[in-house]
Design a protein around this motif. Sequence first.
Motif, PDB file in Angstrom:
ATOM      1  N   TYR A  37       1.546   6.304  -3.222  1.00 11.77           N
ATOM      2  CA  TYR A  37       1.345   4.874  -2.953  1.00 11.77           C
ATOM      3  C   TYR A  37       2.112   4.020  -3.964  1.00 11.77           C
ATOM      4  CZ  TYR A  37      -2.299   5.121   0.646  1.00 11.77           C
ATOM      5  OH  TYR A  37      -2.983   5.317   1.817  1.00 11.77           O
ATOM      6  N   LEU A  38       2.021   4.404  -5.230  1.00 15.65           N
ATOM      7  CA  LEU A  38       2.681   3.620  -6.268  1.00 15.65           C
ATOM      8  C   LEU A  38       4.198   3.674  -6.131  1.00 15.65           C
ATOM      9  CD1 LEU A  38       0.360   4.444  -9.283  1.00 15.65           C
ATOM     10  CD2 LEU A  38       0.404   2.371  -7.871  1.00 15.65           C
ATOM     11  N   TYR A  39       4.735   4.838  -5.779  1.00 17.98           N
ATOM     12  CA  TYR A  39       6.186   4.928  -5.580  1.00 17.98           C
ATOM     13  C   TYR A  39       6.616   4.114  -4.366  1.00 17.98           C
ATOM     14  CZ  TYR A  39       6.769   8.253  -9.343  1.00 17.98           C
ATOM     15  OH  TYR A  39       6.809   8.833 -10.582  1.00 17.98           O
ATOM     16  N   ALA A  40       5.763   4.036  -3.365  1.00 24.42           N
ATOM     17  CA  ALA A  40       6.066   3.183  -2.208  1.00 24.42           C
ATOM     18  C   ALA A  40       6.158   1.724  -2.647  1.00 24.42           C
ATOM     19  CB  ALA A  40       5.005   3.358  -1.121  1.00 24.42           C
ATOM     20  N   LEU A  48       4.674  -5.583  -0.524  1.00 22.88           N
ATOM     21  CA  LEU A  48       4.332  -5.108   0.818  1.00 22.88           C
ATOM     22  C   LEU A  48       2.996  -5.686   1.238  1.00 22.88           C
ATOM     23  CD1 LEU A  48       5.078  -1.284   0.378  1.00 22.88           C
ATOM     24  CD2 LEU A  48       6.411  -2.890   1.749  1.00 22.88           C
ATOM     25  N   ARG A  49       2.867  -5.966   2.522  1.00 22.10           N
ATOM     26  CA  ARG A  49       1.557  -6.289   3.074  1.00 22.10           C
ATOM     27  C   ARG A  49       0.804  -4.972   3.237  1.00 22.10           C
ATOM     28  NH1 ARG A  49       2.526 -10.637   7.931  1.00 22.10           N
ATOM     29  NH2 ARG A  49       3.427 -12.274   6.617  1.00 22.10           N
ATOM     30  N   LEU A  50      -0.498  -5.050   3.308  1.00 24.99           N
ATOM     31  CA  LEU A  50      -1.317  -3.853   3.476  1.00 24.99           C
ATOM     32  C   LEU A  50      -0.897  -3.091   4.729  1.00 24.99           C
ATOM     33  CD1 LEU A  50      -3.663  -2.122   2.461  1.00 24.99           C
ATOM     34  CD2 LEU A  50      -5.174  -3.535   3.852  1.00 24.99           C
ATOM     35  N   SER A  63      -7.756   3.264   5.272  1.00 22.73           N
ATOM     36  CA  SER A  63      -7.469   4.221   4.191  1.00 22.73           C
ATOM     37  C   SER A  63      -6.600   3.574   3.118  1.00 22.73           C
ATOM     38  CB  SER A  63      -6.760   5.458   4.731  1.00 22.73           C
ATOM     39  OG  SER A  63      -7.617   6.203   5.535  1.00 22.73           O
ATOM     40  N   ALA A  64      -5.597   2.840   3.561  1.00 24.10           N
ATOM     41  CA  ALA A  64      -4.714   2.163   2.608  1.00 24.10           C
ATOM     42  C   ALA A  64      -5.503   1.138   1.808  1.00 24.10           C
ATOM     43  CB  ALA A  64      -3.548   1.505   3.341  1.00 24.10           C
ATOM     44  N   SER A  65      -6.423   0.455   2.439  1.00 20.99           N
ATOM     45  CA  SER A  65      -7.235  -0.559   1.764  1.00 20.99           C
ATOM     46  C   SER A  65      -8.085   0.054   0.660  1.00 20.99           C
ATOM     47  CB  SER A  65      -8.126  -1.274   2.785  1.00 20.99           C
ATOM     48  OG  SER A  65      -8.912  -2.242   2.148  1.00 20.99           O
TER      49      SER A  65
END
Length: 139
Positions: A37-40, A48-50, A63-65
């Motif tokens: 996630y952090l590398y993204a 980025l938006r969620l 899940s992303a939230s």
Amino acid sequence: MTLEEGLKRLERHMWDLWRQHSQHSGSMELTNSELDYLYALLSAPEGLRLTELAALMRVSKASASVMVSKLGARGYLRKTACPADRRATRLYATIRTQHLEVEERDVYASAAASLREALDEEEVRELSRLLEKASRGLK
């Protein structure tokens, strides 16, 4: 030594380098998923938006939230109002996350230095060429 044995030995060496570097930075507290996630986020300096992050990670928005909440609470990302849509937020990597990128560069530089000590210049060029060729089909 077989290719598999060589890859295994290389992986162990890389893992040892990561452990050495992370003792100073504390980055071992992060799971592989959290690092993904952090590398993204690091790959998107404009934020980025969620929804975009979830699509990039190939997970549900829920899940992303959950992951965003965890990483935000630990200081790895920040949220700001989206200028295009005030109802939405944009997610950005923090300085703490940017330090992970520096750490990664240091780890790979250490590994490359070890290889340069073991190989002559021509072998290093050949290894670079072969790694480039072999990695074309990798994710």
